[in-house]
Design an enzyme around this catalytic site. Sequence first.
Site, short mmCIF file in Angstrom:
data_model
loop_
_atom_site.label_atom_id
_atom_site.label_comp_id
_atom_site.label_asym_id
_atom_site.label_seq_id
_atom_site.Cartn_x
_atom_site.Cartn_y
_atom_site.Cartn_z
N HIS A 123 0.87 -1.18 0.00
CA HIS A 123 0.00 0.00 0.00
C HIS A 123 0.91 1.23 0.00
O HIS A 123 1.76 1.38 0.88
CB HIS A 123 -0.92 0.00 1.22
CG HIS A 123 -1.85 -1.16 1.27
ND1 HIS A 123 -2.92 -1.28 0.40
CD2 HIS A 123 -1.88 -2.26 2.05
CE1 HIS A 123 -3.58 -2.40 0.66
NE2 HIS A 123 -2.96 -3.01 1.65
N HIS A 133 -0.43 -6.79 -5.26
CA HIS A 133 -0.42 -8.04 -4.51
C HIS A 133 0.33 -9.09 -5.34
O HIS A 133 0.22 -9.12 -6.57
CB HIS A 133 -1.86 -8.52 -4.27
CG HIS A 133 -1.97 -10.00 -4.01
ND1 HIS A 133 -2.35 -10.89 -5.00
CD2 HIS A 133 -1.76 -10.74 -2.90
CE1 HIS A 133 -2.36 -12.12 -4.50
NE2 HIS A 133 -2.00 -12.06 -3.23
N THR A 136 3.07 -16.55 -4.45
CA THR A 136 3.29 -17.85 -5.10
C THR A 136 3.53 -18.89 -4.01
O THR A 136 4.05 -18.57 -2.94
CB THR A 136 4.50 -17.83 -6.07
OG1 THR A 136 5.67 -17.41 -5.37
CG2 THR A 136 4.25 -16.90 -7.23
N ARG A 137 3.17 -20.13 -4.28
CA ARG A 137 3.19 -21.13 -3.22
C ARG A 137 3.24 -22.54 -3.80
O ARG A 137 2.88 -22.77 -4.96
CB ARG A 137 1.95 -21.00 -2.34
CG ARG A 137 0.65 -21.13 -3.12
CD ARG A 137 -0.57 -20.69 -2.34
NE ARG A 137 -1.78 -20.77 -3.15
CZ ARG A 137 -2.20 -19.81 -3.95
NH1 ARG A 137 -1.51 -18.69 -4.07
NH2 ARG A 137 -3.32 -19.95 -4.65
N HIS A 167 0.73 -5.79 -17.45
CA HIS A 167 0.24 -7.01 -18.12
C HIS A 167 1.22 -7.49 -19.19
O HIS A 167 1.42 -8.71 -19.34
CB HIS A 167 -1.13 -6.75 -18.73
CG HIS A 167 -2.25 -6.83 -17.75
ND1 HIS A 167 -2.91 -8.01 -17.47
CD2 HIS A 167 -2.81 -5.89 -16.95
CE1 HIS A 167 -3.84 -7.78 -16.56
NE2 HIS A 167 -3.80 -6.50 -16.23
#
Length: 297
Positions: A123, A133, A136-137, A167
Amino acid sequence: MKQITEVEKNRASEWFLSLRNDIVSAFEELEKSHFKGPFSELNAGKFEVNETKREDKPGVDAGGGLMSVMRNGRIFEKVGVNVSTVYGNLNKAAQQSMAERLGIPEMREDPKFWASGISLVAHVRNPNCPAVHMNTRMFWTPYAWWFGGGSDLNPCIEFDEDTLHFHSTLRSYLNKHDPELYPKLKKWADEYFFIPHRKRARGVGGIFMDDRNTGDWEADFNLTKDIGKAFLPAYLPLLEKRMVNEFDKRDKEIQLEHRGLYAEYNLVYDRGTKFGLATGHDANAVLMSLPPLAKWY
């Protein structure tokens, strides 16, 4: 399908920590470089780092990680970069949910899991600079493994060229794997980050994937790494361009209202928030994504 061992788990965990280190370093360097424009007279922000701990049961170690938060910097009003590796047993609700979502009924009988990942939310002070935001996991159970995550841009004041840059950068990293990935993951993000009760998206989108398991662990891991590698080149140029822009009181009001949308989404819909709280992870780390100030009318 490749059976996952401690070797693969360690590689994933080490990568998420490495990505965290790169981002923390880049953000602190950007803070020090801000010499002209709004808030440049403030002290450069630094991350405060704390270890997080998780217990499956009282006294039983179940992993943890690092919570890194910068507050009240020149550029970042609040930014958190968390990394964790946790393990143990899922509660019944999580078992049932995953068994149904993934079509793996065996998970209802075996609660063991392992998960590692990085989660970032920024922020920014200047309303011209977009919030962002990234997550990754990797998730493992005895019956399945998968990767997930993505990044999305959340400007309160939209600039078409900034959206295009964000993008386009993501697309360039995904195209190395498969040209069909970007449109697929963009659509997924558009749907995932939609706020039903507001009938609108929370930002200008990005990419998102979940339950990624093609059967080729190496390929899926490399894709996950490239999603993480794309983040800084997609986001930092936007801050460098906009952090010097002036703004007025109305711009700040627009920013605070938009942060309200962000808070609503994360508290009501975000699956990561729900999982973190349900599995007993450090609540401050889980709720790190919430903005420092927001408004509702």
